[in-house]
Design a protein around this motif. Structure first.
Motif, PDB file in Angstrom:
ATOM      1  N   GLN A 137       7.883  38.904  -8.459  1.00  0.00           N
ATOM      2  CA  GLN A 137       7.839  39.808  -9.728  1.00  0.00           C
ATOM      3  C   GLN A 137       6.913  39.146 -10.594  1.00  0.00           C
ATOM      4  N   ASP A 138       7.022  39.756 -11.872  1.00  0.00           N
ATOM      5  CA  ASP A 138       5.970  39.514 -12.903  1.00  0.00           C
ATOM      6  C   ASP A 138       6.302  37.764 -13.290  1.00  0.00           C
ATOM      7  N   ALA A 153       2.220  41.399 -13.415  1.00  0.00           N
ATOM      8  CA  ALA A 153       2.770  42.908 -13.173  1.00  0.00           C
ATOM      9  C   ALA A 153       1.802  43.750 -14.101  1.00  0.00           C
ATOM     10  N   TYR A 162       0.495  45.176  -8.927  1.00  0.00           N
ATOM     11  CA  TYR A 162       0.177  43.976  -9.393  1.00  0.00           C
ATOM     12  C   TYR A 162      -1.296  43.242  -9.237  1.00  0.00           C
TER      13      TYR A 162
END
Length: 248
Positions: A137-138, A153, A162
């Protein structure tokens, strides 16, 4: 196939790239750090053997590919995941937001059935589900041998899109996938999960990062001063309009 630097190789690409493999493949990149290899995006699927041959032609051993990183779930980027995983034994590492869609091969979610209907993708093409080993994830830091890559992201082109920022020994590289292309172009398609507002925010976010090379999913690449292309895209969004479209 092309060795770009000691750390990055271009081993696949189609009609919107340099025709190194199947005509619908995106740029497929290999990152090399010591003995460890990683792949960025897996191509469309039917070109898997050609991509593997390109890797071998570069003197690289595909069995050393430890991870296949996916930037987003569109078929030209993720369609080849299952055969590539079988061929290499690599871990499949995908965005958290894209993981379910990839696990079940949801062709409606990615607009694949729609694209097949008007002939952009072959009617007989089937997207194969693929097991996902890890999700990112980010802001996550992803290790490749001794190198580190940051997950950024950048929704807009689609949900769960992404960019990946590799800090190499030679230079830093932004794998910008379908967010920003050479000349500041973008891809805004008529699909349900596109968002112009998210896209503009994502490009503004990318403009805050420093990097040397812009390595997008299609078309031309920029080995240094790559940030200028992000800046051009940002200026396009800042004029209450859209940057120029890559496709069209």
């Amino acid at each position: 196939n092309m060795k770009l630097t000691e750390e990055v190789y271009l081993v696949g690409g189609g009609d919107y790239s340099f025709n190194l493999s199947h005509r619908l493949d995106v740029h497929v990149y290999i990152i090399k750090s010591g003995d460890d290899l990683a792949m960025i995006d897996a191509g469309f699927g039917p070109g898997t053997d050609e991509i593997l041959q390109n890797i071998a032609n570069d003197g690289l051993d595909a069995s050393k590919i430890k991870q296949i990183f996916i930037t987003h779930y569109h078929a030209d980027h993720a369609g080849g995941l299952a055969p590539m995983k079988r061929a290499t034994g690599a871990k499949v590492v995908v965005p958290k937001e894209a993981a379910h869609t990839i696990r079940v091969a949801d062709a409606d979610q990615i607009g694949l059935n729609w694209a097949k209907r008007f002939g952009f993708y072959p009617k007989d093409y089937e997207w194969e589900p693929c097991e996902v080993d890890e999700e990112f994830q980010d802001g996550d830091r992803l290790r490749i041998g001794l190198l580190e890559m940051e997950a950024i992201a950048t929704p807009g082109h689609c949900e769960g899109h992404y960019c990946l920022l590799l800090r190499g020994n030679d230079r830093s590289y932004l794998f910008s996938s379908d967010a920003v292309f050479w000349g500041g172009a973008v891809i805004v398609q008529n699909v349900p999960d596109v968002s112009v507002q998210d896209y503009a925010r994502s490009v503004a976010k990318l403009a805050e990062y420093d990097f040397d090379a812009l390595l997008p999913g299609h078309h031309m690449i920029s080995m240094r001063n790559g940030k200028r292309h992000v800046q051009t895209a940002l200026e396009g969004f800042d004029r209450i309009g859209l940057p120029k479209q890559l496709l069209g």
